[in-house]
Design an enzyme around this catalytic site. Structure first.
Site, PDB file in Angstrom:
ATOM      1  N   ASN A 209     -15.424   5.580  -5.177  1.00  0.00           N
ATOM      2  CA  ASN A 209     -16.517   4.679  -4.401  1.00  0.00           C
ATOM      3  C   ASN A 209     -17.649   5.226  -3.259  1.00  0.00           C
ATOM      4  O   ASN A 209     -16.606   6.960  -2.841  1.00  0.00           O
ATOM      5  CB  ASN A 209     -16.744   3.561  -3.500  1.00  0.00           C
ATOM      6  CG  ASN A 209     -14.908   3.181  -2.507  1.00  0.00           C
ATOM      7  OD1 ASN A 209     -14.871   4.322  -1.838  1.00  0.00           O
ATOM      8  ND2 ASN A 209     -14.499   3.365  -3.407  1.00  0.00           N
ATOM      9  N   ASP A 278      -9.129  -0.449  -6.376  1.00  0.00           N
ATOM     10  CA  ASP A 278      -8.452  -1.969  -7.137  1.00  0.00           C
ATOM     11  C   ASP A 278      -7.950  -1.479  -8.105  1.00  0.00           C
ATOM     12  O   ASP A 278      -6.776  -2.119  -8.310  1.00  0.00           O
ATOM     13  CB  ASP A 278      -9.544  -3.510  -6.914  1.00  0.00           C
ATOM     14  CG  ASP A 278     -10.082  -3.447  -5.713  1.00  0.00           C
ATOM     15  OD1 ASP A 278      -8.767  -3.764  -4.631  1.00  0.00           O
ATOM     16  OD2 ASP A 278     -10.699  -4.350  -5.403  1.00  0.00           O
ATOM     17  N   LYS A 288      -9.676  17.415 -20.456  1.00  0.00           N
ATOM     18  CA  LYS A 288     -10.605  17.261 -20.435  1.00  0.00           C
ATOM     19  C   LYS A 288     -11.221  16.138 -21.091  1.00  0.00           C
ATOM     20  O   LYS A 288     -11.276  16.363 -22.623  1.00  0.00           O
ATOM     21  CB  LYS A 288     -11.538  18.366 -20.298  1.00  0.00           C
ATOM     22  CG  LYS A 288     -13.536  17.383 -19.581  1.00  0.00           C
ATOM     23  CD  LYS A 288     -14.932  19.177 -19.501  1.00  0.00           C
ATOM     24  CE  LYS A 288     -15.616  18.254 -19.704  1.00  0.00           C
ATOM     25  NZ  LYS A 288     -16.498  19.200 -19.729  1.00  0.00           N
ATOM     26  N   PRO A 305      -1.424  -0.577  -6.231  1.00  0.00           N
ATOM     27  CA  PRO A 305      -0.838  -1.815  -4.939  1.00  0.00           C
ATOM     28  C   PRO A 305      -1.995  -2.266  -3.922  1.00  0.00           C
ATOM     29  O   PRO A 305      -2.704  -1.485  -3.673  1.00  0.00           O
ATOM     30  CB  PRO A 305       0.149  -1.242  -4.991  1.00  0.00           C
ATOM     31  CG  PRO A 305      -0.215   0.500  -4.792  1.00  0.00           C
ATOM     32  CD  PRO A 305      -1.137  -0.014  -5.962  1.00  0.00           C
ATOM     33  N   ASP A 306      -1.435  -3.369  -3.500  1.00  0.00           N
ATOM     34  CA  ASP A 306      -2.442  -3.367  -2.485  1.00  0.00           C
ATOM     35  C   ASP A 306      -1.653  -2.878  -1.095  1.00  0.00           C
ATOM     36  O   ASP A 306      -0.526  -4.064  -0.254  1.00  0.00           O
ATOM     37  CB  ASP A 306      -2.836  -4.998  -2.263  1.00  0.00           C
ATOM     38  CG  ASP A 306      -2.932  -6.005  -0.905  1.00  0.00           C
ATOM     39  OD1 ASP A 306      -3.633  -5.116   0.369  1.00  0.00           O
ATOM     40  OD2 ASP A 306      -4.663  -6.356  -1.274  1.00  0.00           O
ATOM     41  N   ILE A 307      -2.359  -2.026  -0.250  1.00  0.00           N
ATOM     42  CA  ILE A 307      -2.080  -0.974   0.901  1.00  0.00           C
ATOM     43  C   ILE A 307      -1.476  -1.947   1.940  1.00  0.00           C
ATOM     44  O   ILE A 307      -0.428  -2.598   2.507  1.00  0.00           O
ATOM     45  CB  ILE A 307      -2.281  -0.090   1.012  1.00  0.00           C
ATOM     46  CG1 ILE A 307      -1.871   0.711   0.135  1.00  0.00           C
ATOM     47  CG2 ILE A 307      -1.881   0.669   2.015  1.00  0.00           C
ATOM     48  CD1 ILE A 307      -3.681   1.968  -0.221  1.00  0.00           C
ATOM     49  N   PHE A 323     -10.053  -4.342   6.649  1.00  0.00           N
ATOM     50  CA  PHE A 323     -11.639  -3.937   6.656  1.00  0.00           C
ATOM     51  C   PHE A 323     -12.097  -4.731   5.462  1.00  0.00           C
ATOM     52  O   PHE A 323     -11.227  -4.678   4.483  1.00  0.00           O
ATOM     53  CB  PHE A 323     -12.101  -2.717   6.754  1.00  0.00           C
ATOM     54  CG  PHE A 323     -12.832  -1.923   8.038  1.00  0.00           C
ATOM     55  CD1 PHE A 323     -11.598  -2.132   9.065  1.00  0.00           C
ATOM     56  CD2 PHE A 323     -13.506  -1.647   8.993  1.00  0.00           C
ATOM     57  CE1 PHE A 323     -11.706  -1.394  10.689  1.00  0.00           C
ATOM     58  CE2 PHE A 323     -14.668  -1.830  10.227  1.00  0.00           C
ATOM     59  CZ  PHE A 323     -13.354  -1.403  10.372  1.00  0.00           C
ATOM     60  N   LYS A 337      -9.716 -12.811   2.837  1.00  0.00           N
ATOM     61  CA  LYS A 337      -9.166 -11.844   2.570  1.00  0.00           C
ATOM     62  C   LYS A 337      -8.029 -11.903   4.514  1.00  0.00           C
ATOM     63  O   LYS A 337      -7.112 -11.172   3.791  1.00  0.00           O
ATOM     64  CB  LYS A 337     -10.042 -10.411   2.260  1.00  0.00           C
ATOM     65  CG  LYS A 337     -11.152 -10.042   1.276  1.00  0.00           C
ATOM     66  CD  LYS A 337     -11.619  -8.508   1.375  1.00  0.00           C
ATOM     67  CE  LYS A 337     -12.894  -8.859   0.206  1.00  0.00           C
ATOM     68  NZ  LYS A 337     -13.374  -7.152   0.616  1.00  0.00           N
ATOM     69  N   LYS A 341      -4.376 -11.015   2.663  1.00  0.00           N
ATOM     70  CA  LYS A 341      -3.266 -10.375   3.287  1.00  0.00           C
ATOM     71  C   LYS A 341      -2.457 -10.556   4.433  1.00  0.00           C
ATOM     72  O   LYS A 341      -1.901 -10.073   4.863  1.00  0.00           O
ATOM     73  CB  LYS A 341      -4.350  -9.503   3.400  1.00  0.00           C
ATOM     74  CG  LYS A 341      -4.812  -8.767   2.142  1.00  0.00           C
ATOM     75  CD  LYS A 341      -5.527  -7.589   2.348  1.00  0.00           C
ATOM     76  CE  LYS A 341      -6.912  -7.495   0.718  1.00  0.00           C
ATOM     77  NZ  LYS A 341      -6.466  -6.439   0.101  1.00  0.00           N
TER      78      LYS A 341
HETATM   79  O1  PMT Z   1     -16.343   5.049   4.940  1.00  0.00           O
HETATM   80  P1  PMT Z   1     -17.806   4.635   5.390  1.00  0.00           P
HETATM   81  O2  PMT Z   1     -18.669   5.388   4.796  1.00  0.00           O
HETATM   82  O3  PMT Z   1     -18.019   4.809   6.766  1.00  0.00           O
HETATM   83  O4  PMT Z   1     -18.375   3.637   5.632  1.00  0.00           O
HETATM   84  C1  PMT Z   1     -17.002   2.127   5.991  1.00  0.00           C
HETATM   85  C2  PMT Z   1     -16.564   1.058   5.633  1.00  0.00           C
HETATM   86  C3  PMT Z   1     -17.162   0.326   4.877  1.00  0.00           C
HETATM   87  C4  PMT Z   1     -15.854   1.905   3.613  1.00  0.00           C
HETATM   88  C5  PMT Z   1     -15.653   0.521   6.039  1.00  0.00           C
HETATM   89  O5  PMT Z   1     -16.088   0.125   6.788  1.00  0.00           O
HETATM   90  C6  PMT Z   1     -14.985  -0.700   5.105  1.00  0.00           C
HETATM   91  O6  PMT Z   1     -15.639  -1.440   4.765  1.00  0.00           O
HETATM   92  N1  PMT Z   1     -14.087  -1.038   4.710  1.00  0.00           N
HETATM   93  C7  PMT Z   1     -13.013  -1.736   4.023  1.00  0.00           C
HETATM   94  C8  PMT Z   1     -13.722  -1.936   1.791  1.00  0.00           C
HETATM   95  C9  PMT Z   1     -13.507  -2.445   1.233  1.00  0.00           C
HETATM   96  O7  PMT Z   1     -14.135  -3.956   1.739  1.00  0.00           O
HETATM   97  O8  PMT Z   1     -11.861  -2.470   0.773  1.00  0.00           O
HETATM   98  P2  PMT Z   1     -11.218  -3.899   0.138  1.00  0.00           P
HETATM   99  O9  PMT Z   1     -12.779  -5.821   0.224  1.00  0.00           O
HETATM  100  O10 PMT Z   1     -11.392  -2.881  -1.130  1.00  0.00           O
HETATM  101  O11 PMT Z   1     -10.020  -4.244   0.693  1.00  0.00           O
HETATM  102  C10 PMT Z   1      -9.448  -5.481   1.951  1.00  0.00           C
HETATM  103  C11 PMT Z   1      -9.141  -4.723   2.572  1.00  0.00           C
HETATM  104  O12 PMT Z   1      -7.799  -4.183   2.559  1.00  0.00           O
HETATM  105  C12 PMT Z   1      -9.238  -3.143   3.641  1.00  0.00           C
HETATM  106  O13 PMT Z   1      -8.639  -2.832   4.364  1.00  0.00           O
HETATM  107  C13 PMT Z   1      -8.371  -2.103   2.522  1.00  0.00           C
HETATM  108  O14 PMT Z   1      -8.478  -0.529   3.326  1.00  0.00           O
HETATM  109  C14 PMT Z   1      -7.639  -2.849   1.780  1.00  0.00           C
HETATM  110  N2  PMT Z   1      -6.830  -2.444   0.559  1.00  0.00           N
HETATM  111  C15 PMT Z   1      -7.362  -2.827  -0.473  1.00  0.00           C
HETATM  112  C16 PMT Z   1      -7.150  -3.112  -2.162  1.00  0.00           C
HETATM  113  C17 PMT Z   1      -5.662  -1.975  -1.745  1.00  0.00           C
HETATM  114  N3  PMT Z   1      -5.324  -1.566  -2.563  1.00  0.00           N
HETATM  115  N4  PMT Z   1      -5.480  -1.670  -0.422  1.00  0.00           N
HETATM  116  C18 PMT Z   1      -5.589  -1.591   0.703  1.00  0.00           C
HETATM  117  O15 PMT Z   1      -5.256  -1.618   1.627  1.00  0.00           O
END
Ligand code: PMT
Length: 396
Positions: A209, A278, A288, A305-307, A323, A337, A341
Site C-alpha cells: 500500500n 490484512d 516469476k 495475524p493482527d499484530i 491507528f 477498531k 482490538k
Molecule cells: O506512512 P504514512 O504515509 O505517513 O501514512 C500514515 C498512515 C496513514 C499509514 C497511518 O497514519 C495510519 O493510519 N496507519 C494505520 C493504517 C490502518 O488503517 O490500519 P488498519 O485499519 O489496517 O489497522 C488498524 C490498526 O491495527 C493499526 O494500528 C495497524 O497498525 C494495526 N494492524 C492492522 C492489521 C494487522 N494485521 N496488524 C496490525 O497490527
C-alpha cells in the site's frame, strides 16, 4: 520554527570538521535560533571568524580579553545569554579540558562559567578517539551530565576509516531541537510499527500500500525526543532513522508480527502506525509468474495475524495505541477498531490526509472521549500524541 526564541552559543574548536560548523550555523538560523559563535585560536586556522559573523549576523568572539564586552568578561556575558552551549566540533584537547575543568582560553572559561546545559559533538582521528585518555574523559563528561552527540563512523580527513567523525550538521540540529522537548516519557520503552508491509506473490511482485512511513517515523522521533528508549519495526520505506532509535527492517506482515511479539512483553508502550496488509497470498510462487496468454490464475489469499490485537492480548500488555486510516465514517470505524482490538487509545486519520504527505489531521479516541488535533506537520502531531500518551500512562 523549532528554535524560535532560543539563544545558542556555538563553540568551535580546532579540527577539520570546523568547516561543517558553518553549515550548522546556517541550519540553526533557519530554525530561527539566535546564534553567537565563540572560537578557539586553533579553530581560526581552519575557518575564519568572518564566515561565522556573516552566517550568524553576530560578532564572533575568539579572545577572553575582548574589549568589545564592556566589563571585559566575555566568558560570563556569552554564557549568561545562552539557553544552551553547543560545542561542534569538539576536539580531543577541548574534551580533555572540559573533563578536568581547565579554563585557559575564552571557550573553556565560558564552558566552566556557564549556567546552561552543554552539548558537545566530538570530532577527531580514530586513534585519538580510541585512546583510553579520551574514553576516560568522555566517561567523566557523561557523569557531569554533558550530552555527547556522536561521533559517527566513516571516512576521516586523515584517510582512515572508523569512529571519530563529527555527526552531520542536520543531526546536530535535530539533537538541539530534541534537547528542548519535555522529557515526558523518560525511562519508558516504546515499540512502534511504521510503513507498509509487502506480501509476495512471486519474487518480484506483491501486495502493498501507499504508506510512506512518515507518520510512524515522526512518532518514533517524538517518543525519542521525549526521553523514551525507542524500537521501530518498519516495512519497506525510504525514511532516515531518527538518531537514537533502534530500527528493525522487515518486509511482510508475518515478519513484522514476529519482530514485534519478540519484544512487546517488555515494553511500556506499543504504537501500531504501520499499514499492515490484512491478507497475503497463500503460496508465493518460487519463480516469476509468466504471461502465457491464458486466463490469470486467481491468487488465493489468507488472513494475516493482527499484530496490535495480539500485543493487546498479552497477559500484561504494554499501553497499546492503534491507528485507523479511513476514507469515510472515520469516527465510527476508528471507535469500532478500538473496541475490537481492546486498546485504550486509537488515532483516526483520513486516508486523503494521512497517506504519503508531510502533514496530517488526527482525532484521538480514548476513554475520556475524542480529541481533535488541528492540521499540522506530522512531527508536530506526533509530539502532541506523545504528550497524550504520557498523560494517559500517568493516570492509568
Ligand atoms: O506512512 P504514512 O504515509 O505517513 O501514512 C500514515 C498512515 C496513514 C499509514 C497511518 O497514519 C495510519 O493510519 N496507519 C494505520 C493504517 C490502518 O488503517 O490500519 P488498519 O485499519 O489496517 O489497522 C488498524 C490498526 O491495527 C493499526 O494500528 C495497524 O497498525 C494495526 N494492524 C492492522 C492489521 C494487522 N494485521 N496488524 C496490525 O497490527
Amino acid at each position: 520554527m523549532e528554535l524560535s526564541g532560543k539563544h545558542i552559543t556555538l563553540g568551535v574548536t580546532g579540527g577539520i570538521a570546523a568547516y561543517k560548523a558553518a553549515e550548522l550555523v546556517r541550519l540553526l538560523i533557519k530554525q530561527e535560533a539566535t546564534v553567537q559563535v565563540a572560537m578557539t585560536d586553533a579553530a581560526t586556522h581552519f575557518i575564519t571568524p568572518v564566515t561565522f559573523q556573516a552566517l550568524s549576523g553576530n560578532p564572533v568572539f575568539t579572545d577572553q580579553w575582548d574589549a568589545r564586552v564592556a566589563n571585559n568578561m566575555a566568558h560570563i556575558d556569552l554564557s549568561r545569554k545562552a539557553d544552551v552551549l553547543l560545542v561542534a566540533p569538539a576536539s580531543a584537547d577541548f574534551l580533555a579540558k572540559l573533563a578536568n575543568g581547565l579554563a585557559d582560553d575564552l571557550l573553556s572559561t565560558l564552558a566552566l562559567a556557564r549556567d546552561c546545559p552543554l552539548l558537545v559533538a566530538p570530532a577527531m582521528n580514530l586513534q585519538m578517539w580510541e585512546k583510553p585518555a579520551t574514553q576516560r574523559n568522555i566517561a567523566r563528561l557523561h557523569d557531569d551530565s554533558i550530552a555527547i552527540l556522536g561521533p559517527a563512523s566513516g571516512d576521516q580527513a586523515c584517510g582512515e576509516n572508523g569512529l571519530g567523525r563529527m555527526i552531520e550538521a542536520e543531526e546536530i540540529v535535530a539533537e538541539v531541537i530534541a534537547h528542548f522537548q519535555p522529557k515526558l516519557l523518560r525511562g519508558k520503552k516504546v515499540l512502534l510499527t511504521a510503513g507498509p508491509t509487502f506480501e509476495a506473490i512471486d519474487p518480484v511482485r506483491g501486495i502493498t500500500n501507499l504508506s510512506s512511513g512518515k507518520m510512524g517515523f515522526a512518532v518514533a522521533r517524538a517518543a525519542q525526543e521525549a526521553g523514551a528508549q525507542v524500537t521501530l519495526v518498519c516495512g519497506p520505506v525510504c525514511q532516515p532513522t531518527p538518531r537514537g532509535v533502534k530500527r528493525i527492517d522487515v518486509t511482510s506482515a508475518l515478519e513484522m508480527h514476529a519482530a514485534v511479539l519478540q519484544c512487546a512483553a517488555t515494553q511500556d508502550v506499543f504504537i501500531g502506525v504501520a499499514a499492515v496488509a490484512d491478507y497475503r497470498p497463500k503460496n508465493a510462487a518460487e519463480h516469476k509468474i509468466k504471461k502465457d496468454g491464458s486466463a490469470i490464475a486467481p491468487i488465493e489469499l489468507v488472513l494475516n495475524p493482527d499484530i496490535l490485537a495480539d500485543v493487546a492480548a498479552l497477559p500484561t500488555p504494554p499501553f497499546c495505541v492503534g491507528f485507523a486510516a479511513e476514507s469515510r465514517n472515520l469516527e465510527e470505524y476508528a471507535q469500532n477498531k478500538r473496541a475490537a482490538k481492546n486498546i485504550p487509545l486509537i488515532v483516526g486519520n483520513l486516508i486523503q490526509h494521512g497517506f504519503g504527505g508531510d502533514d496530517n489531521t488526527l482525532i484521538l479516541f480514548d476513554n475520556d472521549g475524542r480529541l481533535a488535533l488541528a492540521p499540522a506537520p506530522k512531527l508536530e502531531l506526533a509530539r502532541q500524541l506523545v504528550a497524550r500518551i504520557a498523560h494517559l500512562l500517568e493516570n492509568r
